[in-house]
Motif scaffolding. Sequence first.
Motif, short mmCIF file in Angstrom:
data_model
loop_
_atom_site.label_atom_id
_atom_site.label_comp_id
_atom_site.label_asym_id
_atom_site.label_seq_id
_atom_site.Cartn_x
_atom_site.Cartn_y
_atom_site.Cartn_z
N ALA A 173 0.84 -1.20 0.00
CA ALA A 173 0.00 0.00 0.00
C ALA A 173 0.88 1.26 0.00
O ALA A 173 2.01 1.23 0.51
N PRO A 174 0.41 2.36 -0.57
CA PRO A 174 -0.89 2.49 -1.25
C PRO A 174 -0.86 1.93 -2.65
O PRO A 174 0.14 2.05 -3.36
N ILE A 175 -1.98 1.31 -3.05
CA ILE A 175 -2.14 0.77 -4.39
C ILE A 175 -3.03 1.74 -5.17
O ILE A 175 -4.17 2.00 -4.78
N TYR A 176 -2.50 2.26 -6.25
CA TYR A 176 -3.20 3.28 -7.00
C TYR A 176 -4.10 2.64 -8.07
O TYR A 176 -3.68 1.73 -8.78
N ILE A 177 -5.32 3.15 -8.13
CA ILE A 177 -6.30 2.65 -9.09
C ILE A 177 -6.44 3.69 -10.21
O ILE A 177 -6.73 4.86 -9.94
N TYR A 178 -6.21 3.26 -11.42
CA TYR A 178 -6.34 4.15 -12.58
C TYR A 178 -7.39 3.58 -13.54
O TYR A 178 -7.54 2.36 -13.67
N TYR A 179 -8.10 4.47 -14.21
CA TYR A 179 -8.85 4.04 -15.39
C TYR A 179 -8.11 4.55 -16.62
O TYR A 179 -7.54 5.65 -16.61
N GLN A 180 -8.08 3.71 -17.63
CA GLN A 180 -7.37 4.06 -18.86
C GLN A 180 -8.35 4.11 -20.02
O GLN A 180 -9.21 3.24 -20.16
N LEU A 181 -8.23 5.14 -20.83
CA LEU A 181 -9.05 5.29 -22.03
C LEU A 181 -8.15 5.30 -23.25
O LEU A 181 -7.08 5.93 -23.24
N ASP A 182 -8.59 4.59 -24.29
CA ASP A 182 -7.86 4.55 -25.55
C ASP A 182 -8.70 5.20 -26.64
O ASP A 182 -9.93 5.03 -26.68
N ASN A 183 -8.02 5.90 -27.55
CA ASN A 183 -8.66 6.56 -28.69
C ASN A 183 -9.61 7.68 -28.25
O ASN A 183 -10.59 7.97 -28.92
N PHE A 184 -9.29 8.32 -27.13
CA PHE A 184 -10.07 9.45 -26.64
C PHE A 184 -9.17 10.69 -26.73
O PHE A 184 -8.20 10.82 -25.99
N TYR A 185 -9.51 11.59 -27.64
CA TYR A 185 -8.64 12.73 -27.92
C TYR A 185 -9.02 13.93 -27.06
O TYR A 185 -9.66 14.87 -27.51
N GLN A 186 -8.56 13.90 -25.81
CA GLN A 186 -8.76 15.06 -24.94
C GLN A 186 -7.90 16.25 -25.39
O GLN A 186 -8.13 17.37 -24.93
N ASN A 187 -6.94 15.99 -26.28
CA ASN A 187 -6.08 17.07 -26.75
C ASN A 187 -6.63 17.77 -27.98
O ASN A 187 -5.95 18.64 -28.55
N HIS A 188 -7.84 17.41 -28.43
CA HIS A 188 -8.44 18.10 -29.57
C HIS A 188 -8.64 19.57 -29.23
O HIS A 188 -9.11 19.91 -28.13
N ARG A 189 -8.29 20.46 -30.14
CA ARG A 189 -8.31 21.90 -29.86
C ARG A 189 -9.69 22.37 -29.39
O ARG A 189 -9.79 23.12 -28.43
#
Length: 225
Positions: free
Chosen positions: A3-19
């Motif tokens: 511990a601590p064990i970190y929990i992440y969610y991962q997204l693929d093909n999601f363009y948060q960097n789109h202008r």
Amino acid sequence: MKAPIYIYYQLDNFYQNHRRYVKSRSDKELLKGLKTKDTYRKDCVPESYSNGLRIVPCGLIAWSLFNDTYQFFFESVELNVNKKNISWKSDREHKFGKDIYPYNFQNGTLIGGARLDPSVPLSEREDLIVWMRTAALPTFRKLYGRIEVDLQANDFITVKIQNNYNVYSFGGKKSLVLSTTSWLGGKNDFMGMIYIVTGALCFFLALVFFILHIKVQYPRYASRI
């Protein structure tokens, strides 16, 4: 896993960097709420108003807030997931108002993602704060929470997932990642590859210039006294 064990969610093909997506927010509104003038909300279109009323927080980033939920069980006992202090302290204290509450949020005909409790101020909605810090690449991870007990090898963990977030419409994928950190930080394969490639390139260029220095004869000029 310690511990601590970190929990992440991962997204693929999601363009948060789109202008258009990156600009679809109002930082002044996140800090001051309805006191903000309409001129600062023009970039939030089409999520500025709903049913004739202003939206807090406005914009496509907040509207598309990730809303899958995870529960973890070990031997039929639910493990506590700590969601406190998962965001940057500077964001909580200086970018999201302590007395600014969600208003008219997700009340339109098209719901993008998670709903927000109107009684909880934006500075305490750390899932929103984490989401609003947009990713630079189309594949990214965001911190969901922490498990603060050790997990041993061969422990059988049951994960209950509430599948709310729609990634099928844009051909995306979702993943759940458990990770730990060391004094060097968390594991990041991308940064490791960048460092290796950069180091190899620098070594190659240094070798080329060294060979050129040995092989190429430069003219020598006699000094005059």
